[in-house]
Design an enzyme around this catalytic site. Structure first.
Site, mmCIF file in Angstrom:
data_model
loop_
_atom_site.group_PDB
_atom_site.id
_atom_site.type_symbol
_atom_site.label_atom_id
_atom_site.label_comp_id
_atom_site.label_asym_id
_atom_site.label_seq_id
_atom_site.Cartn_x
_atom_site.Cartn_y
_atom_site.Cartn_z
ATOM 1 N N SER A 229 -35.564 23.428 -2.580
ATOM 2 C CA SER A 229 -35.155 24.300 -3.674
ATOM 3 C C SER A 229 -35.037 25.772 -3.235
ATOM 4 O O SER A 229 -34.194 26.086 -2.420
ATOM 5 C CB SER A 229 -36.157 24.106 -4.820
ATOM 6 O OG SER A 229 -35.854 24.933 -5.889
ATOM 7 N N ASP B 105 -30.847 15.753 -10.644
ATOM 8 C CA ASP B 105 -31.387 17.080 -10.365
ATOM 9 C C ASP B 105 -30.754 18.095 -11.305
ATOM 10 O O ASP B 105 -29.542 18.295 -11.291
ATOM 11 C CB ASP B 105 -31.100 17.439 -8.906
ATOM 12 C CG ASP B 105 -31.920 18.615 -8.429
ATOM 13 O OD1 ASP B 105 -32.247 19.484 -9.252
ATOM 14 O OD2 ASP B 105 -32.238 18.662 -7.224
ATOM 15 N N HIS C 54 -35.302 17.133 -9.581
ATOM 16 C CA HIS C 54 -35.510 18.243 -8.659
ATOM 17 C C HIS C 54 -36.797 18.196 -7.824
ATOM 18 O O HIS C 54 -36.856 18.724 -6.730
ATOM 19 C CB HIS C 54 -35.433 19.566 -9.407
ATOM 20 C CG HIS C 54 -35.247 20.738 -8.495
ATOM 21 N ND1 HIS C 54 -34.153 20.851 -7.650
ATOM 22 C CD2 HIS C 54 -36.002 21.819 -8.245
ATOM 23 C CE1 HIS C 54 -34.257 21.951 -6.944
ATOM 24 N NE2 HIS C 54 -35.374 22.559 -7.282
#
Ligand SMILES: *[C@@H]1O[C@H](CO)[C@@H](O)[C@H](O)[C@H]1NC(C)=O
Ligand SMILES: *[C@@H]1O[C@H](CO)[C@@H](O)[C@H](O)[C@H]1NC(C)=O
Ligand SMILES: *[C@@H]1O[C@H](CO)[C@@H](O)[C@H](O)[C@H]1NC(C)=O
Ligand SMILES: *[C@@H]1O[C@H](CO)[C@@H](O)[C@H](O)[C@H]1NC(C)=O
Ligand SMILES: *[C@@H]1O[C@H](CO)[C@@H](O)[C@H](O)[C@H]1NC(C)=O
Ligand SMILES: *[C@@H]1O[C@H](CO)[C@@H](O)[C@H](O)[C@H]1NC(C)=O
Length: 400
Positions: A173, A344, A375
Site C-alpha cells: 500500500s 481491493d 486491501h
C-alpha cells in the site's frame, strides 16, 4: 460539530481502511495487545532487534530486525530483505498472524535477514533530532517525504548494517506509493533495491471505492481536521483504546453498523484470535497532512505532490499547482512484480491497470491478480502464505 465526533468518524473510517475484515465483537483487549513488538516476536521463539535510522531531515525512524529464524544462526551471512508497511500501519503488520502465516517469520525461516521499516510519525518513529513531537512542525509531512527521505534512509541503513550492497524490497500500500516516488527521486535506490515486490500497489487513487475514504474526501473532513488545528492523526493505540475500542465495547450494535457501512461486510479471511494484536497496535498513527494528501489525490484524480494551495505551492515547488508524478520516469533497471486484488477498495483494479500501463514495460516482470483479495489480505489473510508468499520467495531467489 464537535471535534470529538469528527475525530471518531474519521478514526473509524481509517481503522476500517486498514482492517477491512474486522467485526465489532472482535474488538477487545487481551493477551498480545499489551505486548511490545519485540516481546511478540520473542514469544514465538525468534530473535528480534530494534534499530534507529536518522533521515536527512532529522526524523529518527525505528526499524525492527529478525536476523534469523527458529533454526538458529548459521555461519553464513544472510541476504537482507526489507519490508515496508502501509497507511496508518506499522511493522506490526508483518507479524500479525501465527509464524506459519506471517511473511516476516516465513522469510526468516527461509534463510533471510528480515528488516521492517517504519515511516515517520507512526508508533515507532516519533522522534526528531531537533523538533519535539509536540511541535506542529514535526507533523508537516506526507507520503512525499516518506518517498524522498524515509525509504532511501532505511534502505541505506540496512546496507551499512549488513554489508550487503543490495536487497529485495517488499512494500504494501503506502509502502508502494512511497517506493514509486523514492525510486524516481533517488537514483541510488535502483542499485540498492533492484527488485520491488508491490502488494496492493498504489499510484492514482481515482477509482477508490472505499466508502470511508471517499466520504472523507467528499466531506473535506481532512480540511476540517486541519482547521481544528490537529496535526497528528490518530495519535497512539493507547489513546485510541479509550475512544474507539471503548465505544465498540460499550455498544456492539452501533459499532457493527458503523463498521459495516464503512468497510462492507465482514469477510472472515482473518483469524479472529489475532484481533487483540490488531486492536492493541493498530492503527499506528500518521500526520493529518498525510491523510489530507491521500484525500487530495482522490479529489484531483492525479498522482501528485501535496497541494499547499497556490501560494504555498509556489513556495515549495515554484509553480501554482503541485507537480504530478510521472511513473513512466520510473527507472527501467528496477524489476517490479505487482500483486493486486479484485476486492481491493484502495488499490482499485482499474487504477492498478493504469499504473502498470504507465510503468516502463521492461520493469514489470510479473503482475498477479487475486480475485477475492481486499486491501489487507496480501499481508493478513490466512491463505496469503499459500497464495502470495511462495511467489515472493521464488521471485527473490531468481534475483538474489
Ligand atoms: C464477528 O466475530 C464474532 C467473534 O469472533 C463471531 O462470532 C461472529 O460470527 C462475527 N460476526 C460476523 C457478522 O461475521
Ligand atoms: C560455525 O563455525 C564454527 C567455527 O568455524 C564451527 O565450530 C561450527 O561448527 C560452525 N557451525 C555451523 C552451524 O556450521
Ligand atoms: C523517542 O522519544 C521517546 C519519548 O519522547 C523516548 O522515550 C525514546 O527513548 C526516544 N527514542 C529514540 C530512539 O530517540
Ligand atoms: C539517496 O539516499 C541516500 C541515503 O539516504 C542519500 O545519502 C543520498 O543523498 C540520496 N540521493 C539523492 C539524490 O537524494
Ligand atoms: C486461528 O487461531 C487459533 C488460535 O490461535 C488457532 O487454534 C487456529 O488454528 C487458527 N485458525 C487458522 C485457520 O489459522
Ligand atoms: C493518473 O491519472 C492521470 C489522469 O487520468 C493520467 O494522466 C496518469 O497517467 C495516471 N497516472 C498513473 C500512474 O496511472
Amino acid at each position: 460539530i464537535s471535534k470529538v465526533i469528527i475525530f471518531v468518524i474519521v478514526a473509524t473510517t481509517l481503522l476500517c481502511l486498514v482492517t477491512p475484515c474486522i467485526n465489532a465483537t472482535m474488538i477487545r483487549h487481551g493477551g498480545d495487545d499489551l505486548k511490545t513488538f519485540v516481546e511478540i516476536v520473542n514469544g514465538h521463539g525468534y530473535p528480534c532487534e530494534q534499530h534507529y535510522a536518522t533521515t536527512e531531515d532529522g526524523y529518527i525512524l525505528g526499524l525492527f530486525r529478525i536476523p534469523y529464524g527458529r533454526s538458529g544462526p548459521s555461519n553464513q551471512t544472510r541476504q537482507p530483505v526489507l519490508l515496508q508497511h502501509g497507511l496508518l500501519d506499522s511493522s506490526i503488520t508483518w507479524i500479525i498472524n501465527e509464524p506459519s502465516e506471517s511473511l516476516a517469520y516465513i522469510l526468516a525461516d527461509a534463510g533471510y535477514d528480515v528488516w521492517m521499516g517504519n515511516n515517520r510519525g507512526n508508533t515507532y518513529s516519533t522522534n526528531h533530532t531537533t523538533i519535539p513531537v509536540t511541535d506542529k512542525r514535526f507533523w508537516e509531512f506526507s507520503f512525499d517525504h516518506m518517498g524522498w527521505y524515509d525509504l532511501p534512509t532505511t534502505v541505506n541503513y540496512v546496507r551499512l548494517a549488513t554489508s550487503y550492497n543490495s536487497m529485495p524490497y517488499i512494500g504494501h500500500s503506502e509502502g508502494t506509493i512511497q517506493a514509486f516516488i523514492g525510486y524516481m527521486h533517488n537514483e541510488s535506490l535502483a542499485e540498492w533495491a533492484p527488485l520491488f515486490l508491490a502488494l496492493g500497489p498504489v499510484g492514482n487513487v481515482t477509482h477508490i471505492s472505499n466508502n470511508g475514504l471517499r466520504l472523507l474526501a467528499d466531506l473535506r473532513a481532512d480540511d476540517l481536521l486541519a482547521l481544528f488545528g490537529e496535526e497528528r492523526f490518530l495519535p497512539t493505540p493507547e489513546k485510541l483504546r479509550t475512544t474507539f475500542v471503548d465505544f465498540c465495547i460499550a455498544c456492539d450494535e452501533c459499532c457493527a453498523t458503523v463498521i459495516e457501512f464503512l468497510c462492507g461486510p465482514h469477510r472472515g479471511a482473518f483469524n479472529d484470535s489475532r484481533m487483540p494484536v490488531v486492536s492493541g497496535h493498530e492503527p499506528a498513527g500518521t500526520s493529518v497532512q498525510n491523510i489530507r494528501h491521500w484525500a487530495q489525490d482522490v479529489r484531483s484524480k492525479q498522482f501528485q505532490m501535496f497541494d499547499y494551495g497556490p501560494l504555498g505551492n509556489y513556495d515549495h515547488y515554484k509553480q501554482l499547482k503541485p507537480p504530478v508524478y510521472d511513473v513512466s520516469k520510473f527507472p527501467s533497471s528496477v524489476k517490479v512484480a505487482l500483486f493486486s486484488g479484485g476486492l481491493d477498495e484502495l488499490a482499485d483494479p482499474v487504477d492498478v491497470a493504469d499504473l502498470v500501463a504507465q510503468l516502463p514495460q521492461q520493469s514489470v516482470i510479473d503482475w498477479q491478480k487475486i480475485p477475492d483479495y481486499a486491501h489487507l489480505d496480501y499481508v493478513w489473510a490466512l491463505d496469503a502464505h499459500e497464495i502470495i508468499y511462495p511467489v515472493l520467495i521464488q521471485l527473490i531467489q531468481q534475483s538474489f
